[in-house]
Structure formats: structure tokens, C-alpha cells
Design a protein around this motif. Structure first.
Motif, PDB file in Angstrom:
ATOM      1  N   ALA A   1       0.843  -1.203   0.000  1.00  0.00           N
ATOM      2  CA  ALA A   1       0.000   0.000   0.000  1.00  0.00           C
ATOM      3  C   ALA A   1       0.872   1.246   0.000  1.00  0.00           C
ATOM      4  CB  ALA A   1      -0.924   0.013   1.225  1.00  0.00           C
ATOM      5  N   ALA A   2       0.455   2.231  -0.783  1.00  0.00           N
ATOM      6  CA  ALA A   2       1.160   3.511  -0.815  1.00  0.00           C
ATOM      7  C   ALA A   2       0.907   4.272   0.481  1.00  0.00           C
ATOM      8  CB  ALA A   2       0.711   4.332  -2.016  1.00  0.00           C
ATOM      9  N   GLU A   3       1.753   5.243   0.770  1.00  0.00           N
ATOM     10  CA  GLU A   3       1.587   6.040   1.977  1.00  0.00           C
ATOM     11  C   GLU A   3       0.232   6.751   1.968  1.00  0.00           C
ATOM     12  OE1 GLU A   3       3.773   9.680   4.455  1.00  0.00           O
ATOM     13  OE2 GLU A   3       4.601   8.968   2.559  1.00  0.00           O
ATOM     14  N   GLY A   4      -0.458   6.699   3.090  1.00  0.00           N
ATOM     15  CA  GLY A   4      -1.754   7.369   3.206  1.00  0.00           C
ATOM     16  C   GLY A   4      -2.937   6.553   2.726  1.00  0.00           C
ATOM     17  N   THR A   5      -2.684   5.354   2.200  1.00  0.00           N
ATOM     18  CA  THR A   5      -3.800   4.512   1.749  1.00  0.00           C
ATOM     19  C   THR A   5      -4.667   4.085   2.931  1.00  0.00           C
ATOM     20  OG1 THR A   5      -2.495   3.670  -0.105  1.00  0.00           O
ATOM     21  CG2 THR A   5      -4.436   2.388   0.551  1.00  0.00           C
ATOM     22  N   PHE A   6      -4.015   3.733   4.022  1.00  0.00           N
ATOM     23  CA  PHE A   6      -4.719   3.303   5.235  1.00  0.00           C
ATOM     24  C   PHE A   6      -4.398   4.262   6.379  1.00  0.00           C
ATOM     25  CE2 PHE A   6      -4.124  -0.714   2.850  1.00  0.00           C
ATOM     26  CZ  PHE A   6      -5.446  -1.111   2.759  1.00  0.00           C
ATOM     27  N   PRO A   7      -5.312   4.359   7.341  1.00  0.00           N
ATOM     28  CA  PRO A   7      -6.647   3.735   7.386  1.00  0.00           C
ATOM     29  C   PRO A   7      -7.625   4.476   6.486  1.00  0.00           C
ATOM     30  CG  PRO A   7      -6.342   5.126   9.295  1.00  0.00           C
ATOM     31  CD  PRO A   7      -5.036   5.147   8.547  1.00  0.00           C
ATOM     32  N   ASN A   8      -8.731   3.811   6.138  1.00  0.00           N
ATOM     33  CA  ASN A   8      -9.763   4.447   5.332  1.00  0.00           C
ATOM     34  C   ASN A   8     -11.126   3.861   5.673  1.00  0.00           C
ATOM     35  OD1 ASN A   8     -10.388   2.103   3.569  1.00  0.00           O
ATOM     36  ND2 ASN A   8      -8.291   2.411   2.815  1.00  0.00           N
ATOM     37  N   ALA A   9     -12.152   4.466   5.111  1.00  0.00           N
ATOM     38  CA  ALA A   9     -13.532   4.059   5.405  1.00  0.00           C
ATOM     39  C   ALA A   9     -14.153   3.316   4.232  1.00  0.00           C
ATOM     40  CB  ALA A   9     -14.371   5.285   5.756  1.00  0.00           C
ATOM     41  N   LEU A  10     -13.328   2.693   3.387  1.00  0.00           N
ATOM     42  CA  LEU A  10     -13.823   2.045   2.179  1.00  0.00           C
ATOM     43  C   LEU A  10     -14.092   0.562   2.410  1.00  0.00           C
ATOM     44  CD1 LEU A  10     -11.325   3.655  -0.346  1.00  0.00           C
ATOM     45  CD2 LEU A  10     -13.625   4.454   0.243  1.00  0.00           C
ATOM     46  N   ALA A  11     -15.068   0.040   1.671  1.00  0.00           N
ATOM     47  CA  ALA A  11     -15.314  -1.413   1.568  1.00  0.00           C
ATOM     48  C   ALA A  11     -15.343  -2.106   2.917  1.00  0.00           C
ATOM     49  CB  ALA A  11     -14.264  -2.046   0.659  1.00  0.00           C
ATOM     50  N   GLN A  12     -16.228  -1.672   3.781  1.00  0.00           N
ATOM     51  CA  GLN A  12     -16.350  -2.279   5.104  1.00  0.00           C
ATOM     52  C   GLN A  12     -17.483  -3.316   5.120  1.00  0.00           C
ATOM     53  OE1 GLN A  12     -14.014  -1.229   7.549  1.00  0.00           O
ATOM     54  NE2 GLN A  12     -13.249  -0.382   5.639  1.00  0.00           N
ATOM     55  N   ASP A  13     -17.245  -4.433   5.807  1.00  0.00           N
ATOM     56  CA  ASP A  13     -18.299  -5.450   5.972  1.00  0.00           C
ATOM     57  C   ASP A  13     -19.385  -4.964   6.921  1.00  0.00           C
ATOM     58  OD1 ASP A  13     -16.856  -7.177   4.350  1.00  0.00           O
ATOM     59  OD2 ASP A  13     -15.746  -8.011   6.037  1.00  0.00           O
ATOM     60  N   LEU A  14     -19.000  -4.174   7.920  1.00  0.00           N
ATOM     61  CA  LEU A  14     -19.926  -3.661   8.925  1.00  0.00           C
ATOM     62  C   LEU A  14     -20.151  -2.170   8.697  1.00  0.00           C
ATOM     63  CD1 LEU A  14     -18.357  -5.431  12.036  1.00  0.00           C
ATOM     64  CD2 LEU A  14     -20.514  -6.034  10.918  1.00  0.00           C
ATOM     65  N   PRO A  15     -21.230  -1.621   9.240  1.00  0.00           N
ATOM     66  CA  PRO A  15     -21.462  -0.178   9.088  1.00  0.00           C
ATOM     67  C   PRO A  15     -20.316   0.617   9.705  1.00  0.00           C
ATOM     68  CG  PRO A  15     -23.412  -1.285   9.988  1.00  0.00           C
ATOM     69  CD  PRO A  15     -22.306  -2.295   9.996  1.00  0.00           C
ATOM     70  N   MET A  16     -20.017   1.767   9.094  1.00  0.00           N
ATOM     71  CA  MET A  16     -18.984   2.642   9.634  1.00  0.00           C
ATOM     72  C   MET A  16     -19.530   3.393  10.836  1.00  0.00           C
ATOM     73  SD  MET A  16     -15.873   2.822   8.592  1.00  0.00           S
ATOM     74  CE  MET A  16     -15.465   4.449   9.184  1.00  0.00           C
ATOM     75  N   ASN A  17     -18.724   3.508  11.858  1.00  0.00           N
ATOM     76  CA  ASN A  17     -19.087   4.317  13.013  1.00  0.00           C
ATOM     77  C   ASN A  17     -19.185   5.783  12.590  1.00  0.00           C
ATOM     78  OD1 ASN A  17     -17.937   6.147  15.370  1.00  0.00           O
ATOM     79  ND2 ASN A  17     -18.938   4.387  16.319  1.00  0.00           N
ATOM     80  N   ALA A  18     -20.263   6.458  12.989  1.00  0.00           N
ATOM     81  CA  ALA A  18     -20.505   7.839  12.543  1.00  0.00           C
ATOM     82  C   ALA A  18     -19.404   8.781  13.017  1.00  0.00           C
ATOM     83  CB  ALA A  18     -21.865   8.312  13.048  1.00  0.00           C
ATOM     84  N   ASP A  19     -18.925   8.605  14.242  1.00  0.00           N
ATOM     85  CA  ASP A  19     -17.868   9.480  14.754  1.00  0.00           C
ATOM     86  C   ASP A  19     -16.556   9.243  14.011  1.00  0.00           C
ATOM     87  OD1 ASP A  19     -19.276  10.822  17.004  1.00  0.00           O
ATOM     88  OD2 ASP A  19     -19.480   8.775  17.719  1.00  0.00           O
ATOM     89  N   ALA A  20     -16.288   7.990  13.656  1.00  0.00           N
ATOM     90  CA  ALA A  20     -15.085   7.693  12.877  1.00  0.00           C
ATOM     91  C   ALA A  20     -15.186   8.312  11.487  1.00  0.00           C
ATOM     92  CB  ALA A  20     -14.889   6.182  12.772  1.00  0.00           C
TER      93      ALA A  20
END
Length: 438
Positions: free
Chosen positions: A287-306
Motif C-alpha cells: 500500500a502507498a503512503e496514506g492509503t490506510f486507514p480508510n472508510a472504504l469497503a467495510q463489511d460492517l457499518p462505519m461508526n458515525a464518529d469515525a
């Protein structure tokens, strides 16, 4: 109701105090409770695994912030989800494709943190070319409770091989590498974000253990298993000096995510996502720098605060103040804002209300004086006049006993002059004679 309103206005200081206390209590009830002092994190059992390394990095930074961190060893993603559902841990890493939104309702993702390539090693001298050739073979698929086992079974199922058509062995890491090297198994399926342990051992075995290249089938796998993404292992990515591997490989990889309960404290979420950015932002082999962490392609719903954190970053207070100081200040502001919103108009109109209250203590006696004056104008007899004089004397006594600040004493003197005027009207000689006498 009017009498209640009148009392509230007359006693504006008491009313203002009650209103401010009420607003403060409301703000306090709406403010989020303080974050917990202890956080339980699921960790791996293999010291150099990506899960163990990442969980330890989180734990050390949380401890530096002032949290007590309890590390809970687990067998992998499946066990992590079970412990999250049972509330035996607060935060855990979970491999992509393992979580189910319905079964794991109440859990949310704080973001994807790294790709975990699938490493499929085959015995090159046994006529094995790809996963579809493993029917009837002995295959290492990882221990029970591990994400590796779930993913290995899904990959074989995508090739039309169910669990009854091969011999699954609960080996992982170094044990799987040793078994493949000695020939007791035909293939080993490993999932690892880092090239270490069993993966590193098998890559260095040379041509005897062949790493499967998914280049020709990557798109087909992505259709059947959409939680998989494509990553590349470059030539020489393991060792430039040894030219290892001696050609580039295309690998399939789920993405590991940090998972927590949906009721996790919002400020803990902000702190954790900030820690995740610090730990996982640097460049890696996959992974290139800054790729992670991210909010993409999650199995579970994303936390709203995150999600808000990814969009806006840290709050101003968290950017400039230590974590626990920022927590205290934010909670204090939440309580004080409604109080200040009410206090400002009270401060603005307070002096006028105070003056009205002081003057009202004098003006309310004018109603009694007006009634006495009205009766005096009806030309009462001597007995009635004497009674009216008695009422005037009683009124004047009450007025004389009024305790008012110096600035408002002039209203008392004005009322006493008016009482004297009405008394003069009750004199048998009339007000004019009284004036001449004086």
C-alpha cells in the motif's frame, strides 16, 4: 397563573438562579459521560503477526494517553467477533469477509487498516497448479476460530471444492510451513499482512514450494468473493539481493478492519482513529503512503464518529490539548453553553428587572392610598374621617419600615408626601387652610 408569573418577576434573582441551574442540569444530562479508563483489546497469539503488532501499537499509545489497557489473546478474526459480541473485548481487528451485518448487529467499523494477502503454496512436484487441483488433497487451512480458515474454505468453495472433498488441517504459520516442507501436506493457505514466519520460510524454500499467482483469475475471484482486492508482490519485494521472488506475483487480499461496539465513546473513537492513522499511514509493500486507514469497503457499518473524523480530522481542542484535558473542557462547554445562552439576556435585563422590583415595593402601596383618597372625596362624616386617618397612619408606618437601597429611597419620600397630601384633605378646614397654617 398570573400570580405565579408576578412572583417570578418580582423575585427575578431567584428565578434566574433556578433557570441557570436548570439549564446546567439539562446540559449535564445531555453531555456524553466521561470515557472509560480501561480498554480491552483483542490481540493475536503469534508474536510477529500483523494483528499482534498492530494491537500492541494501539495499546502502547493508549497507555501513553492515560488509559489502562487489557490485552486479550485470541485465535483470530472469528474469535475476535465472538468476543466482541459477548462484550469480552472492546476493540478488535477483524479480517475482511468474516463479519456479517445481521449476525454482528451492534458492531461497527472504525476503518480499514491494512491488506492481508492470501499466500497459497503448493508442492511443485505433485502436479498442482491452482486451487482447483486440491480436491482430495491434504491442505493446511489454519486453526479453528481464525480468519484464515474461513477464507481458505471460501476460496476452495469458489473452485467447487467443499470441506468434504479434501482434508483440512488446522495448521498455521510456522507449523504449516514445516509440514509443507517435509511433504506431509500438499498445500498451505496462509493469510498474512507481513512477510514473516511461515510465509517468509516458504518463500525462501525456492521452487520446491510454489507460490500461486492469481493474475489470470483475479477478476473471477473478485466477482465471487467481492471482499477480496488485488495486490502485487513485486519482483525482489522480499529480498533484492537474493532476487526473491524472482518474478512479480498478483495476490488476492481481504482488508483488516478495526471493529468496536456501536456505543463506544465518541472521544475514544477520535483517539483510536488518530492512533490508527499514526500506525498505518506509512508506506508498506502492499500500500502507498496514506492509503490506510480508510472508510472504504467495510463489511460492517462505519461508526458515525469515525466517519466524521476521516472527513474533518480532530477537533480544535483535541488538536491543541492533551486528551483528558480536552475531554474535560468539551464536557464543561457542553454544560456551560446553555447556561451562558440564558445568562447573557438575564445579565442584560437584570438591572432593569432589579429596579422594577425595588420600585414595585413602593408603588404597590399607592393602590391603598388611592382607595383612601377616593373615600375622602365622598365627604365622609367625622367618624369615617377618623377611620381614614387611622388607615393612613398604618400605611405610613408600613412605608416607613420599607428597607430599600439609598438609590430608591426617593420613591419612599415621594409616597410619604402623597400620604401627607391625602391626610390634609381629611382635615375639617380643608387642604388650603392646612397649607396656610404651615
Amino acid at each position: 397563573m398570573q400570580r405565579v408569573l408576578h412572583w417570578l418577576i418580582r423575585h427575578w434573582a431567584v428565578t434566574a438562579t433556578l433557570l441557570l441551574l436548570g439549564c446546567g442540569a439539562l446540559g449535564y444530562s445531555l453531555a456524553a459521560p466521561a470515557p472509560p479508563r480501561e480498554i480491552r483489546i483483542a490481540t493475536g497469539t503469534v508474536p510477529d503477526s500483523a494483528y499482534t503488532v498492530a494491537a500492541e501499537a494501539y495499546a502502547q499509545r493508549l497507555q501513553a494517553t492515560g488509559f489502562r489497557v487489557r490485552r486479550v489473546p485470541t485465535q483470530g478474526s472469528v474469535a475476535n467477533l465472538e468476543m466482541l459480541r459477548a462484550r469480552q473485548v472492546d476493540v478488535a481487528l477483524v479480517q475482511g469477509g468474516i463479519a456479517d451485518p445481521e449476525r454482528d448487529a451492534g458492531l461497527e467499523s472504525l476503518g480499514a487498516v491494512f491488506a492481508e494477502p492470501v499466500w497459497v503454496f503448493l508442492h511443485a512436484d505433485r502436479g498442482l497448479e491452482r486451487l482447483a487441483d486440491l480436491r482430495g488433497r491434504r491442505v493446511s487451512v489454519g486453526p479453528e476460530g481464525s480468519g484464515t480458515r474461513v477464507l481458505a474454505l471460501a476460496l476452495l468453495a469458489a473452485n467447487g471444492i467443499d470441506a468434504t472433498e479434501f482434508e483440512p488441517l488446522p495448521l498455521g504459520g510456522a507449523a504449516a510451513a514445516a509440514a509443507l516442507a517435509e511433504g506431509s501436506i500438499d498445500a498451505a493457505i496462509l493469510v498474512s499482512a507481513s512477510i514473516s514466519g511461515g510465509v517468509a520460510t516458504l518463500l525462501r524454500e525456492g521452487p520446491a514450494q510454489r507460490l500461486v499467482d492469481f493474475a489470470e483469475f483475479a477478476e473471477a475471484y473478485a466477482v465471487r468473493l467481492p471482499f477480496l482486492s488485488v495486490v502485487r508482490l513485486p519482483r525482489g519485494g522480499v529480498s533484492l539481493a537474493a532476487d526473491l521472488p524472482d518474478r512479480a506475483h498478483t495476490l488476492l487480499a481481504p482488508v483488516a478492519s478495526v471493529v468496536a461496539h456501536q456505543d463506544i465513546h465518541p472521544q475514544v473513537v477520535s483517539l483510536l482513529v488518530g492512533i490508527m492513522q499514526e500506525v498505518h499511514r506509512p508506506r508498506t509493500l502492499f500500500a502507498a503512503e496514506g492509503t490506510f486507514p480508510n472508510a472504504l469497503a467495510q463489511d460492517l457499518p462505519m461508526n458515525a464518529d469515525a466517519e466524521r473524523y476521516y472527513a474533518r480530522g480532530r477537533t480544535v481542542l483535541q488538536r491543541w490539548l492533551p486528551f483528558w484535558v480536552a475531554v474535560w473542557v468539551e464536557r464543561l462547554l457542553f454544560v456551560l453553553l446553555p447556561v451562558l445562552g440564558l445568562a447573557l439576556p438575564l445579565i442584560r435585563f437584570g438591572p432593569a428587572l432589579y429596579a422594577w422590583q425595588m420600585e414595585t415595593r413602593v408603588w404597590r402601596h399607592y393602590e391603598t392610598l388611592r382607595r383612601i383618597e377616593a373615600e375622602a372625596e365622598r365627604d365622609p362624616d367625622a367618624t369615617a374621617r377618623a377611620a381614614l386617618r387611622g388607615r393612613l397612619e398604618a400605611l405610613e408606618g408600613r412605608v416607613a419600615r420599607l428597607a430599600l437601597p439609598v438609590n430608591y429611597r426617593r420613591h419612599v419620600f415621594a409616597l410619604r408626601r402623597d400620604i401627607a397630601y391625602v391626610r390634609a384633605q381629611l382635615d375639617p378646614a380643608g387642604p388650603g387652610v392646612d397649607a396656610q397654617t404651615r
